[in-house]
Structures are given as C-alpha cells and as structure tokens.
Design a protein around this motif. Structure first.
Motif, PDB file in Angstrom:
ATOM      1  N   GLU A  76       0.784  -1.071   0.010  1.00  0.00           N
ATOM      2  CA  GLU A  76       0.197   0.151   0.007  1.00  0.00           C
ATOM      3  C   GLU A  76       0.727   2.003   0.432  1.00  0.00           C
ATOM      4  N   ARG A  77       1.833   1.234   0.571  1.00  0.00           N
ATOM      5  CA  ARG A  77       2.488   2.674   1.066  1.00  0.00           C
ATOM      6  C   ARG A  77       3.760   2.472  -1.085  1.00  0.00           C
ATOM      7  N   SER A  78       3.729   1.505  -0.911  1.00  0.00           N
ATOM      8  CA  SER A  78       4.642   1.740  -2.447  1.00  0.00           C
ATOM      9  C   SER A  78       3.391   2.015  -3.849  1.00  0.00           C
ATOM     10  N   ILE A  79       2.529   1.653  -3.493  1.00  0.00           N
ATOM     11  CA  ILE A  79       1.595   2.086  -4.701  1.00  0.00           C
ATOM     12  C   ILE A  79       1.210   3.827  -4.489  1.00  0.00           C
ATOM     13  N   ALA A  80       1.127   4.389  -2.655  1.00  0.00           N
ATOM     14  CA  ALA A  80       1.090   5.792  -3.252  1.00  0.00           C
ATOM     15  C   ALA A  80       2.193   6.443  -2.994  1.00  0.00           C
ATOM     16  N   ASP A  81       3.566   5.782  -3.072  1.00  0.00           N
ATOM     17  CA  ASP A  81       4.405   6.437  -3.397  1.00  0.00           C
ATOM     18  C   ASP A  81       4.502   6.631  -4.903  1.00  0.00           C
ATOM     19  N   THR A  82       4.129   5.329  -5.591  1.00  0.00           N
ATOM     20  CA  THR A  82       4.032   5.130  -6.843  1.00  0.00           C
ATOM     21  C   THR A  82       3.236   6.527  -7.369  1.00  0.00           C
ATOM     22  N   GLU A  83       1.902   6.459  -6.707  1.00  0.00           N
ATOM     23  CA  GLU A  83       0.506   7.575  -7.453  1.00  0.00           C
ATOM     24  C   GLU A  83       1.746   8.543  -7.384  1.00  0.00           C
ATOM     25  N   TYR A  84       1.794   8.804  -5.830  1.00  0.00           N
ATOM     26  CA  TYR A  84       2.832  10.207  -5.775  1.00  0.00           C
ATOM     27  C   TYR A  84       3.811  11.185  -6.803  1.00  0.00           C
ATOM     28  N   THR A 101       3.609   9.216  -9.994  1.00  0.00           N
ATOM     29  CA  THR A 101       3.084   9.681 -11.046  1.00  0.00           C
ATOM     30  C   THR A 101       2.834  11.139 -11.492  1.00  0.00           C
ATOM     31  N   ARG A 102       2.214  11.504 -10.547  1.00  0.00           N
ATOM     32  CA  ARG A 102       0.968  12.598 -10.368  1.00  0.00           C
ATOM     33  C   ARG A 102       2.522  14.340 -10.474  1.00  0.00           C
ATOM     34  N   GLU A 103       3.373  14.401  -9.383  1.00  0.00           N
ATOM     35  CA  GLU A 103       4.624  14.715  -9.605  1.00  0.00           C
ATOM     36  C   GLU A 103       4.693  14.896 -10.874  1.00  0.00           C
TER      37      GLU A 103
END
Length: 192
Positions: free
Chosen positions: A128-136, A138-140
C-alpha cells in the motif's frame, strides 16, 4: 428516620470492614491449580521437535531403532527378550510417539500460520505504501511535464535571439544614432 440513619451506619461499617480495592497498585495474584509455563518457549520447543520429526535423520534413526528392536526380540535368548513376537510394546511405543508428534506438528503449523499472517499483513502494508508512493511520483512527473511545456527551451531561446539579431542587423544604421560614440564626447571614464 432513625431507622434510616441506623441502616446507613451499618452500611458504612460494612464498607469499612471490606478491604478497599486500590487502582494504583497491582492486584494480588491468586494461586493457580495448574502449573504455569511460558507458551512461547513451549511453542519454540514444539517447532524444534516438529522440525526434527520431518527430517531424514529422524526416519533413519527410527528405522534403525525398530530394526534393532525386532532383531533383538526375535534372535535374543528367551530370557532377555522384553517384547515377544506380536511386538505389543513396540506398537504401544509407536502409538505414543505418534500421539505426541501429531499435536506438536499441529502446534508448529499454527505458529507458522501466525507468522505467515503477520508477514502477509506487513507485506500488504508495504505494498500500500509503495502504491501510494508510486501514485505520488506519477502525479509529480505529470506536473513536471506540464510545467516543462511552459518553460523556455534552449532551441526556443536560440530562435528568439536569432530573430533579435536579424532585427538589429536591419536597424544597423539606426543603431549608430541611438548609441553615439562615447570617445567622441571626450569622456574620461572607460567602459566596463
């Protein structure tokens, strides 16, 4: 009225006779009928036994023991045999070993299941943390791409400067009028 007062006095005396429970002190331990043991230590021991029962070494030793048992009780002199032909005592010993091995193996499996469950929960949280980091990230990256669309690039700056240079070349005559020669006026301050 007097009866109520007397009843209250009796209740107060009863409350004073009972020991008062204090919350700031630990409770007194009551004696137990069953012996106490450390479940964690017992679980570790059961895992070690179950691990040994699942090895080839155990099978070899068990096979050698049974062969020695049978050979001794068949070929030894009659008065030295401790388990005659139907080998009832051997059957009892194997049954006893199996009756203890099965629960120990189950206990070890339950402990392993608990560890696996904890590991899966930790893996799930890490995912879950990795997915959240990846999404962040991606947005950046998307924001940077959008921002780079508005930034002047080297090629654009070069073309703008070339356009300005061409425009200045066309105005070459006008340039002399705009910037007269300083030396002609007799200025004693050199250009920097």
């Amino acid at each position: 009225m007097a009866e109520r007062t007397q009843e209250r006095d009796r209740e107060r005396d009863r409350d004073r006779a009972l020991p008062r429970i204090r919350l700031d002190q630990p409770r007194v331990r009551r004696p137990r009928l069953l012996p106490e043991y450390d479940p964690e230590a017992f679980g570790r021991l059961s895992e070690r036994i179950a691990r040994f029962l699942g090895t080839g070494r155990f099978l070899v030793w068990m096979t050698l023991l049974i062969i020695a048992w049978v050979v001794w009780n068949v070929s030894a002199p009659e008065n030295l045999r401790f388990d005659k032909y139907p080998f009832i005592f051997l059957t009892l010993m194997l049954s006893l070993q199996a009756s203890y091995a099965a629960p120990l193996i189950l206990l070890a499996q339950n402990r392993q299941d608990d560890r696996d469950r904890v590991n899966l929960e930790q893996d799930r949280k890490q995912n879950e943390r990795s997915i959240a980091d990846t999404e962040y990230l991606t947005r950046e990256v998307a924001a940077l791409r959008m921002g780079l669309g508005e930034v002047a690039t080297r090629d654009w700056m070069r073309s703008e400067l070339q356009d300005l240079l061409k425009e200045l070349e066309h105005r070459d005559g006008d340039r002399r009028d705009l910037f007269p020669d300083e030396g002609a006026r007799g200025s004693d301050v050199p250009d920097r």
